[in-house]
Scaffold this motif. Sequence first.
Motif, PDB file in Angstrom:
ATOM      1  N   UNK A 160       1.017  -0.664  -0.074  1.00  0.00           N
ATOM      2  CA  UNK A 160       0.264  -0.215   0.173  1.00  0.00           C
ATOM      3  C   UNK A 160       0.764   0.972   0.138  1.00  0.00           C
ATOM      4  N   UNK A 161       1.859   1.236   1.207  1.00  0.00           N
ATOM      5  CA  UNK A 161       2.819   1.819   0.708  1.00  0.00           C
ATOM      6  C   UNK A 161       3.620   2.838  -0.682  1.00  0.00           C
ATOM      7  N   UNK A 162       3.664   1.486  -1.550  1.00  0.00           N
ATOM      8  CA  UNK A 162       4.006   1.956  -2.362  1.00  0.00           C
ATOM      9  C   UNK A 162       3.767   2.434  -3.519  1.00  0.00           C
ATOM     10  N   UNK A 163       2.271   2.038  -4.174  1.00  0.00           N
ATOM     11  CA  UNK A 163       1.047   3.154  -4.499  1.00  0.00           C
ATOM     12  C   UNK A 163       1.351   3.706  -4.351  1.00  0.00           C
ATOM     13  N   UNK A 164       0.617   4.605  -2.618  1.00  0.00           N
ATOM     14  CA  UNK A 164       0.991   5.439  -2.319  1.00  0.00           C
ATOM     15  C   UNK A 164       2.084   6.607  -2.810  1.00  0.00           C
TER      16      UNK A 164
ATOM     17  N   UNK B 298      12.479  -4.062  -3.021  1.00  0.00           N
ATOM     18  CA  UNK B 298      12.916  -4.220  -1.930  1.00  0.00           C
ATOM     19  C   UNK B 298      13.978  -2.774  -1.056  1.00  0.00           C
ATOM     20  N   UNK B 299      15.006  -2.554  -1.673  1.00  0.00           N
ATOM     21  CA  UNK B 299      15.767  -1.710  -1.657  1.00  0.00           C
ATOM     22  C   UNK B 299      14.533  -0.140  -1.965  1.00  0.00           C
ATOM     23  N   UNK B 300      14.228   0.334  -2.306  1.00  0.00           N
ATOM     24  CA  UNK B 300      13.490   0.965  -2.699  1.00  0.00           C
ATOM     25  C   UNK B 300      12.712   1.468  -1.252  1.00  0.00           C
ATOM     26  N   UNK B 301      11.658   0.082  -0.644  1.00  0.00           N
ATOM     27  CA  UNK B 301      11.147   0.148   0.607  1.00  0.00           C
ATOM     28  C   UNK B 301      11.285   0.522   2.118  1.00  0.00           C
ATOM     29  N   UNK B 302      12.904  -0.198   1.377  1.00  0.00           N
ATOM     30  CA  UNK B 302      13.965   0.554   2.429  1.00  0.00           C
ATOM     31  C   UNK B 302      13.660   1.519   2.505  1.00  0.00           C
ATOM     32  N   UNK B 303      14.150   2.747   1.494  1.00  0.00           N
ATOM     33  CA  UNK B 303      14.360   4.121   1.618  1.00  0.00           C
ATOM     34  C   UNK B 303      12.540   4.653   1.954  1.00  0.00           C
ATOM     35  N   UNK B 304      11.648   3.974   0.939  1.00  0.00           N
ATOM     36  CA  UNK B 304      10.704   4.866   1.572  1.00  0.00           C
ATOM     37  C   UNK B 304      10.228   4.369   3.358  1.00  0.00           C
TER      38      UNK B 304
END
Length: 485
Positions: A312-316, A345-351
């Motif tokens: 969900x946070x990715x699409x936000x 995974x790398x993107x979500x870590x930063x986000x």
Amino acid sequence: MANFGPSEYMILHPEKVGFFALFLALLFPCWKKLPDGAAEISSSVPIKRFYVILSLIGQKILLFVVNLLYGSRQKAEILLNSLSLHRDITSAFKLAFGGEEVVQSFSQSDGYRSFYYYLDGRRDLYKGSHINCIPGMKDIGRIKDYSLFELSVMASNLSYENEIYVKDVVTNTWKMHFVEFFNCYNEYQKQYTTHPKQYTTHAFVFCDRPVNARVIVVAFRGTSEKANWGTNIEFSWLSMGKKGKIHLGFLKALGLQDEKDFQKGWPKDYTGAKPLAYYSIRETLKALIEQHKDAVIIIAGHSLGGALASLYPLILAYNEQIAILDRLWGVVTVGEPRVGDEDFCNYMEKLLNSKYKRYCRMVYKHDIVPRVPFDHPFGTICPFKHFGDCLYFSCWFKAEVLKDMPNKNYFGLLYIPAKFFNAWLDLITAPFLWISNGKDFTETWPSWFYRFLGLFIPGIAFHSVRDYLNSSRLAQLATKVEKME
């Protein structure tokens, strides 16, 4: 939103090809093409034909197993409900083995409860939980003396029930403020359900109080119907550019509108008539953060619900919903399967984990679901991995924060003795847990029988929300915390 160019994708269609055609293709590698209709793969993706065929065979086997498991679980659920409501074993068996229309009518009644309810029907929140957050997460204190993890696991468990029951528990048992229940559309599930509206994604939102709330909770429902089981065993993926390759089934469950183009699939504004989970919940959150200026957001879910919560946070972020993301305290998932590849995974870590840690996935012992889809070096064929901290519960409710769980792909030979030992250990000790911890931990007989069935496939019974709830209440965090690389 930047223009990322054409999307890459790999969409498998195991339902369109037979076992015989796949085995022939496997035996005769001189045939360079895949069987007709077996897969759609974008031209920029290098095809490893052998592994694609193996993936198709594996998915067909899983589809067969899923149909058996779903049918058995559905009959057990109907039997338990009928016995609970009518106390008549003859009527119970007639319902369980009756026609589809009879079953559907019964399962839509207000008094009907999910299979998970009979595994763990506890609905009172527990003030004695030891763990409120893990190291690195912003400590906002407890909510009405309840642990944030306790609240997340209980909400994930409650999400399996119907709207009337959910509202009653939130309002009258938890003394909190129920906001909305969501029944959302997934147009790609037509092969799994005969329901005319295809409402197969469900969630609910509540606050700790109606005015000046401290916390807003979004709880996604996990695997509860045949359509969801079909979503879980997808090996297909869609690339979202630098945000990585993502499990296509989970994207569809959130409301993806184009399975081959993520830019068309996730427009910033949605004007369609059918409710889609991402957009419906987003509009509710926008209104809530305006109404409750100091509230933080928790997104939670068990199993499939955990996968949707982590996505969900990715699409936000993709839709630049910064106001909602800034209020996000954390994503807490329970028995979550893998969602995306290493770039994801790398993107979500930063986000989520740049300033404070805002993500934690809970894994109980050898739960099979967090270990699928497989983390395997097949590159484009099986690219799925986990990210973030794993709150791992082992024997005697010991909790550790790990980089990854032991036996990450479930089938490791070294872990076979441990899986069977722990399955037996839970079966033997669970009925006596109430002696040392009180009647709130009394084992239900369906849960004990479920543990017994789990002896034959160790890992299935460990996925029960009951064990996660017991762990969130009884576990104490080990002093050693394994640092993420």
